[in-house]
Design a protein around this motif. Sequence first.
Motif, PDB file in Angstrom:
ATOM      1  N   UNK A  33      49.995 -34.497  -8.593  1.00 32.76           N
ATOM      2  CA  UNK A  33      50.221 -33.597  -7.471  1.00 32.76           C
ATOM      3  C   UNK A  33      51.418 -33.912  -6.605  1.00 32.76           C
ATOM      4  N   UNK A  34      52.083 -35.027  -6.833  1.00 29.59           N
ATOM      5  CA  UNK A  34      53.271 -35.370  -6.042  1.00 29.59           C
ATOM      6  C   UNK A  34      54.414 -34.442  -6.399  1.00 29.59           C
ATOM      7  N   UNK A  35      55.196 -34.071  -5.382  1.00 32.15           N
ATOM      8  CA  UNK A  35      56.416 -33.285  -5.596  1.00 32.15           C
ATOM      9  C   UNK A  35      57.585 -34.259  -5.671  1.00 32.15           C
ATOM     10  N   UNK A  36      58.247 -34.299  -6.813  1.00 26.88           N
ATOM     11  CA  UNK A  36      59.297 -35.293  -7.049  1.00 26.88           C
ATOM     12  C   UNK A  36      60.680 -34.688  -6.816  1.00 26.88           C
ATOM     13  N   UNK A  96      61.747 -40.212   5.260  1.00 27.25           N
ATOM     14  CA  UNK A  96      61.367 -40.552   3.884  1.00 27.25           C
ATOM     15  C   UNK A  96      59.922 -41.053   3.819  1.00 27.25           C
ATOM     16  N   UNK A  97      59.555 -41.951   4.744  1.00 25.50           N
ATOM     17  CA  UNK A  97      58.193 -42.504   4.748  1.00 25.50           C
ATOM     18  C   UNK A  97      57.161 -41.418   5.014  1.00 25.50           C
ATOM     19  N   UNK A  98      57.471 -40.516   5.947  1.00 30.29           N
ATOM     20  CA  UNK A  98      56.525 -39.441   6.256  1.00 30.29           C
ATOM     21  C   UNK A  98      56.338 -38.521   5.049  1.00 30.29           C
ATOM     22  N   UNK A  99      57.432 -38.169   4.386  1.00 32.98           N
ATOM     23  CA  UNK A  99      57.331 -37.331   3.194  1.00 32.98           C
ATOM     24  C   UNK A  99      56.464 -38.008   2.137  1.00 32.98           C
ATOM     25  N   UNK A 100      56.708 -39.313   1.936  1.00 32.19           N
ATOM     26  CA  UNK A 100      55.937 -40.037   0.937  1.00 32.19           C
ATOM     27  C   UNK A 100      54.452 -40.049   1.227  1.00 32.19           C
ATOM     28  N   UNK A 101      54.106 -40.164   2.509  1.00 32.91           N
ATOM     29  CA  UNK A 101      52.678 -40.146   2.878  1.00 32.91           C
ATOM     30  C   UNK A 101      52.032 -38.788   2.632  1.00 32.91           C
ATOM     31  N   UNK A 102      52.867 -37.785   2.468  1.00 34.21           N
ATOM     32  CA  UNK A 102      52.356 -36.425   2.271  1.00 34.21           C
ATOM     33  C   UNK A 102      52.689 -35.862   0.891  1.00 34.21           C
ATOM     34  N   UNK A 103      52.856 -36.755  -0.066  1.00 34.10           N
ATOM     35  CA  UNK A 103      52.989 -36.331  -1.456  1.00 34.10           C
ATOM     36  C   UNK A 103      54.334 -35.761  -1.837  1.00 34.10           C
ATOM     37  N   UNK A 156      58.941 -27.074  -3.790  1.00 34.67           N
ATOM     38  CA  UNK A 156      59.849 -26.751  -2.690  1.00 34.67           C
ATOM     39  C   UNK A 156      59.066 -26.344  -1.448  1.00 34.67           C
ATOM     40  N   UNK A 157      58.010 -25.552  -1.639  1.00 35.65           N
ATOM     41  CA  UNK A 157      57.176 -25.158  -0.501  1.00 35.65           C
ATOM     42  C   UNK A 157      56.643 -26.385   0.230  1.00 35.65           C
ATOM     43  N   UNK A 158      56.130 -27.353  -0.532  1.00 34.05           N
ATOM     44  CA  UNK A 158      55.559 -28.537   0.103  1.00 34.05           C
ATOM     45  C   UNK A 158      56.642 -29.343   0.816  1.00 34.05           C
ATOM     46  N   UNK A 159      57.771 -29.537   0.170  1.00 35.66           N
ATOM     47  CA  UNK A 159      58.876 -30.261   0.802  1.00 35.66           C
ATOM     48  C   UNK A 159      59.248 -29.634   2.137  1.00 35.66           C
ATOM     49  N   UNK A 160      59.458 -28.334   2.131  1.00 37.65           N
ATOM     50  CA  UNK A 160      59.915 -27.655   3.345  1.00 37.65           C
ATOM     51  C   UNK A 160      58.846 -27.645   4.423  1.00 37.65           C
TER      52      UNK A 160
END
Length: 403
Positions: free
Chosen positions: A22-25, A346-353, A390-394
């Motif tokens: 489920x991670x967005x890479x 970066x850390x916040x994004x990582x905590x949220x997949x 992309x949706x999750x990233x944004x």
Amino acid sequence: MTSSTTYDVEAVRAHFPALAGGTAYFDGPGGSQTPDVVAQAIYDVMTGPLSNQGANTPAERNAAATVDGARRALGDLLGADPSGIVFGRSMTQLTMDLARTMAKDWGPGDEVVVTRLDHDGNVRPWVIAAEAVGATVRWADFDPATAELDPAVIGDLLSDRTRLVAVTAASNLLGTMPDIRGIADLVHRTDALLYVDGVHYTPHAFVDVTALGADFYACSPYKFLGPHCGVVAGRFELLENLRPDKLAPSSDQVPERFELGTLPYELMAGTTAAIDFLASLVPGGGSRRSGLEVSLAAVGAHEARLGTRVEEALAALPGTTLWSRAARRTPTLLATFDGHAVADVYAHLGRNGVNAPAGTFYAYEAARLLGLDEGGLRIGLAAYTSDADVDRLLDVLTDYVTR
């Protein structure tokens, strides 16, 4: 194929076990995820009969066929002569070795040109080798306002004493894709050699080293869905005239004279599988080379569409600076955010997949020229990136930087 509607990203994603978590890479520029067919090819070689290369036993023949197959596959991927394909541990290791070897013919008064746009893997080997023999290093700057590297900047540094120019086909930090053909034409007027770092370019373009004008072209299979190793495609006649340090009983043939020790057969098999997989992303491509052309065009259109989504959204975020500004670039964006350390983003994004790393990514000179000591957040798209990614990233990024 130029329309992203012809590209079935979900069918592609089904081959990547890592995506099931489920991670967005968005960290492909540092190393892509691996499809199942590549892992299977590595497994098959490792568990089948295998020994040093030869023609007497099945194990020997398996090793020889694996090496030959990998050279041919890379020849198709790069539009290069398979007899000039050199394997090594990494692009950096190969470049270090080749720089030391070429520098045997350099001395005081000779000149080498490097650029501040490049990854340090295509800078420091040449600087170290030149300094060791008393040759002069000349630096080509890119324009920090546009992130462009004008061929004329390199042209102004050339002379009849220039021995080699090292330049990237695509910046791993900013995505900038310089005019390599234009640079090659200038370089070859002085009879110098052109060494092109294609590590970040190869996953996003249909490569033709002859059309580019590269005398040497370096890339890393783990950036285009393969295993961790490095490759240099060199012109055979140039490789034939280079005398690298090697063990006395080892082969003096090209390209074997540049490959120290037993080759990593399993990684070579994985590289072939990655290239075959790339060639099959859009069915009906014909030969492997033509399949690569069709598939990479479709991937390019898919990545460009998603890249536009990301870029437009980031441009609308208050306090966001986009440093990737070149007219021609890979689907790679470097961003900074007022009031937020990129390491925290970066850390916040990582905590949220969401995997989107921050830093300078060994583009040491480029980061210094831009004044980005801590670098930026790098967002890189890949063949397996989806709209949902992309949706999750944004969503996660917008929520964090607008607090």
